[in-house]
Structure formats: C-alpha cells, structure tokens
Design an enzyme around this catalytic site. Structure first.
Site, PDB file in Angstrom:
ATOM      1  N   TYR A  32     -19.665   0.613  10.099  1.00 54.70           N
ATOM      2  CA  TYR A  32     -20.991   1.016   8.971  1.00 54.70           C
ATOM      3  C   TYR A  32     -21.770   2.616   9.456  1.00 54.70           C
ATOM      4  O   TYR A  32     -22.314   2.965   8.500  1.00 54.70           O
ATOM      5  CB  TYR A  32     -21.543  -0.043   8.862  1.00 54.70           C
ATOM      6  CG  TYR A  32     -22.567   0.446   7.495  1.00 54.70           C
ATOM      7  CD1 TYR A  32     -24.289   0.397   8.291  1.00 54.70           C
ATOM      8  CD2 TYR A  32     -22.628   0.320   6.572  1.00 54.70           C
ATOM      9  CE1 TYR A  32     -25.199   0.803   7.902  1.00 54.70           C
ATOM     10  CE2 TYR A  32     -23.502   0.444   5.450  1.00 54.70           C
ATOM     11  CZ  TYR A  32     -25.122   0.530   5.834  1.00 54.70           C
ATOM     12  OH  TYR A  32     -25.843   0.579   4.469  1.00 54.70           O
ATOM     13  N   GLU A 107     -37.323 -23.257  -8.981  1.00 57.47           N
ATOM     14  CA  GLU A 107     -37.607 -22.657  -6.984  1.00 57.47           C
ATOM     15  C   GLU A 107     -38.555 -22.661  -6.207  1.00 57.47           C
ATOM     16  O   GLU A 107     -39.117 -23.451  -5.943  1.00 57.47           O
ATOM     17  CB  GLU A 107     -37.190 -20.973  -8.228  1.00 57.47           C
ATOM     18  CG  GLU A 107     -36.483 -20.644  -9.286  1.00 57.47           C
ATOM     19  CD  GLU A 107     -36.942 -19.245  -9.942  1.00 57.47           C
ATOM     20  OE1 GLU A 107     -38.167 -18.413  -9.418  1.00 57.47           O
ATOM     21  OE2 GLU A 107     -36.953 -19.266 -11.359  1.00 57.47           O
ATOM     22  N   LYS A 109     -40.394 -20.566  -4.077  1.00 58.67           N
ATOM     23  CA  LYS A 109     -42.121 -19.908  -3.711  1.00 58.67           C
ATOM     24  C   LYS A 109     -41.764 -19.544  -2.348  1.00 58.67           C
ATOM     25  O   LYS A 109     -42.173 -20.307  -1.733  1.00 58.67           O
ATOM     26  CB  LYS A 109     -42.908 -20.863  -3.936  1.00 58.67           C
ATOM     27  CG  LYS A 109     -44.201 -20.454  -4.205  1.00 58.67           C
ATOM     28  CD  LYS A 109     -45.621 -20.878  -5.074  1.00 58.67           C
ATOM     29  CE  LYS A 109     -46.731 -19.465  -4.977  1.00 58.67           C
ATOM     30  NZ  LYS A 109     -46.756 -18.824  -4.771  1.00 58.67           N
ATOM     31  N   LYS A 280     -40.510 -23.519 -14.307  1.00 56.81           N
ATOM     32  CA  LYS A 280     -40.634 -23.291 -15.124  1.00 56.81           C
ATOM     33  C   LYS A 280     -40.179 -23.786 -16.723  1.00 56.81           C
ATOM     34  O   LYS A 280     -38.843 -24.319 -16.581  1.00 56.81           O
ATOM     35  CB  LYS A 280     -40.236 -21.345 -15.020  1.00 56.81           C
ATOM     36  CG  LYS A 280     -41.059 -20.513 -13.578  1.00 56.81           C
ATOM     37  CD  LYS A 280     -40.080 -19.559 -13.791  1.00 56.81           C
ATOM     38  CE  LYS A 280     -40.576 -18.688 -12.632  1.00 56.81           C
ATOM     39  NZ  LYS A 280     -39.562 -17.663 -12.301  1.00 56.81           N
TER      40      LYS A 280
HETATM   41  C1  LIG Z   1     -43.424 -15.787 -13.735  1.00 56.65           C
HETATM   42  O1  LIG Z   1     -44.708 -15.757 -13.384  1.00 56.65           O
HETATM   43  C2  LIG Z   1     -44.138 -16.286 -11.884  1.00 56.65           C
HETATM   44  N1  LIG Z   1     -43.009 -16.726 -11.369  1.00 56.65           N
HETATM   45  C3  LIG Z   1     -42.098 -17.102  -9.811  1.00 56.65           C
HETATM   46  N2  LIG Z   1     -41.141 -17.300  -9.421  1.00 56.65           N
HETATM   47  C4  LIG Z   1     -41.145 -17.397  -8.013  1.00 56.65           C
HETATM   48  N3  LIG Z   1     -39.479 -18.265  -8.020  1.00 56.65           N
HETATM   49  N4  LIG Z   1     -41.705 -16.826  -6.773  1.00 56.65           N
HETATM   50  C5  LIG Z   1     -42.860 -16.612  -7.724  1.00 56.65           C
HETATM   51  N5  LIG Z   1     -43.794 -16.920  -6.315  1.00 56.65           N
HETATM   52  C6  LIG Z   1     -43.849 -16.770  -8.849  1.00 56.65           C
HETATM   53  N6  LIG Z   1     -45.155 -16.114  -9.581  1.00 56.65           N
HETATM   54  C7  LIG Z   1     -45.831 -15.944 -10.714  1.00 56.65           C
HETATM   55  C8  LIG Z   1     -46.276 -15.690 -10.524  1.00 56.65           C
END
Ligand SMILES: COc1nc2nc(N)nc(N)c2nc1C
EC number: 6.5.1.2
Length: 307
Positions: A32, A107, A109, A280
């Site tokens: 590389y 997800e 964090k 979410k």
């Molecule tokens: C859609 O808004 C967000 N999505 C997120 N998703 C992950 N995985 N981690 C975060 N810290 C996060 N923070 C925000 C404001």
C-alpha cells in the site's frame, strides 16, 4: 501519464475501502505504501493531474488560523432520551397512537461526536461539527484524514450525510500511552479525545489520532427517492460509506428491548465505546407524520445505558 495516475488513485482507494471500511485488508501495508509513494511522486511531477479526491489529498496542508463557521441548512437536532423500559413503552405507545402499526430500526449509539458531511456530484466538499445545532465549525480538512470517509462516492450524487466521528478504543489507549510518556495530560475517554482531535487546527495532528466514522443518516433522503431509514442506510453502504453493521429492524418494542439487552451485555466486545441504543421509526412517511419538536425528532429516541 494521466491514465497511470488515475489508475493508481482507483487502486489505492479500492485498498483503502477494503481496509478501513470493510476491515478486510486486500494488500500488505508495504505494498500500500509503495502505491502511495508512486502516486505522490507522479503527482509531484505532473501536478496538473492531481485531483481533490486523490488519496494523497487526505492529510491537508498548513494548519488553519481558526475554523470557519458553517450554517446547517437542516438543523442538527439532538435525540430525546429514555432511561428505562417504561420510557421506551411510553415512546412506543405515543408512536402507535399517531401512526398505527410501525417498524423500528435499532442502532448502536456510538460515543463520539455528530458531524455533517456534504457531497456535491459525489465529491466530499464540506464537513462540520454539530455546534449548537444550527451553526457548527468547518472541520473539512480534519475529516478528510479519516480513512473510512470517502472523498468520492460510488455514485455522482449531491447528498448531505450525518455521522458519528469517534476514536476506536485501541487508538485511544495508544494515544494516552504516548501522552503519558510525554508527561502530557491524559484524555478522560475516547469521546473527549475524538472531540479534541477534530478541533485541532493542524490536520496532521488530526490525522495522527486515527479517528473513524459511522454514517447514520441521509438528510435529503426523500429528494433521492428513498422511502425508509433502513433503505437509506443500505444506500449509504452502496455509496461507499462505513455504516454500523449491528443495526436491526424491530417489529415490536419487545424486540427493541431484547436488542438493548443483547448489546448491553456485548458492549465490552466492541472496538469502540457506545453510550446507548438509538431507536427510529423506519418509514419516512411515518417519521413525517410524527415530526419534530424544536429540539428533537418525535420519531426517534435514545435509550441510554445506566452509567
Ligand atoms: C436522526 O438523528 C440522530 N440519529 C442518530 N443515530 C445514531 N445511530 N446515533 C446518533 N448519535 C444519532 N443522533 C441523531 C441526532
């Protein structure tokens, strides 16, 4: 020669992607380095063939005097928090009351700092910190040093992406080891070390900190015809971003709770720090129905692990 330089660029970026995004090295470090040396030599001789996305451009030039301010076209909101099962069930109830049946994406964090990345026609043009949500700092030069951040996407799209820049635990331990030897003050945790590294005015110092980044959000997803958050994450993979592989679609809040349980136990096995789980609503149409407060989206919540 122009073709030769373009070939070298492609080749090096391919190996870069394999190593830093897929964590699957495709050639030895020595090979590389040899490719990089060749590219730098040719670009030196023929500067007219140097392009902004060349891997040689990752570690920028001179240190900045100060960071320029950047106004986020779409404010960078923060997540509201849940601290226990009751909070999560309340969130689920509120969501279902508003939109009926729902699918969530869970997800990890990552304990780093939120950044915004803008690409025009597939080229990385600007990166900024969250700041106060409306105004952040232009840290483009420092973000370019993160090897898993693509300087050029696999499709020529104009897109704004949000992600979490972070310092892997191994990099953190090595950095503090070095600071200890030099009698310098130690960083308290990888998050502080990552923040301090991205606030360096000298990109060479930022480059030495071996930061990494996970992309987790497409700001203009609907404009690009994407209908859900899970589809947006898969699209980010296609474009060449590094996304977190531990994500999971959950049909019920009980599935969310078992995902949280699972990762609370497996947390120490991760090569980076996480401070919780983000949940979410998956469908963008439902996200839109739920909307956001001035501070945070109503379609997402962050479950924080007990300290
Ligand atoms: C859609 O808004 C967000 N999505 C997120 N998703 C992950 N995985 N981690 C975060 N810290 C996060 N923070 C925000 C404001």
């Amino acid at each position: 020669v122009e073709k030769q330089i373009a070939e070298l660029r492609e080749q090096i970026e391919k190996h870069n992607y394999a190593y830093y995004v897929l964590d699957q090295p495709s050639i030895s470090d020595a090979e590389y380095d040899e490719l990089m040396r060749k590219l730098m030599e040719l670009e030196e001789q023929y500067p007219q063939y140097k392009t902004p996305d060349s891997p040689s451009q990752r570690v920028g030039g001179a240190p900045l005097e100060a960071f320029r301010k950047v106004t986020h076209r779409v404010p960078m909101l923060s997540l509201s928090n849940a601290f226990n099962e009751g909070d999560l069930r309340d969130f689920d109830r509120r969501v279902r009351q508003e939109v009926g049946d729902v699918r969530y994406v869970c997800e990890l964090k990552i304990d780093g700092l939120a950044v915004s990345l803008r690409y025009e026609d597939g080229y990385f043009v600007q990166g900024a910190t969250r700041g106060d949500g409306t105004t952040g700092e232009d840290i483009t030069e420092n973000l370019k040093t993160i090897r898993s951040l693509p300087l050029r996407l696999r499709q020529q799209v104009t897109i704004e992406v949000r992600g979490e820049a972070y310092m892997p635990r191994k990099s953190f331990e090595k950095l503090n080891e070095k600071r200890k030897m030099n009698g310098e003050e130690l960083f308290a945790n990888p998050r502080n070390a990552a923040a301090g590294s991205l606030r360096q005015l000298d990109p060479k110092v930022a480059a030495s900190r071996q930061l990494d980044i996970f992309a987790y959000h497409v700001v203009n997803a609907e404009e690009l015809g994407i209908l859900s958050h899970s589809a947006a994450l898969n699209y980010l993979d296609e474009l060449g971003f590094k996304t977190n592989p531990a994500r999971q679609v959950c049909e019920t809040i009980d599935d969310v709770l078992s995902y949280i349980e699972q990762w609370h136990e497996r947390r120490a096995s991760l090569p980076y720090d996480i401070d919780g789980i983000v949940i979410k609503v998956d469908a963008f149409a439902q996200q839109k129905q739920l909307g956001a407060t001035a501070k945070s989206p109503r379609w997402a919540i962050a479950y924080k692990f007990p300290a």
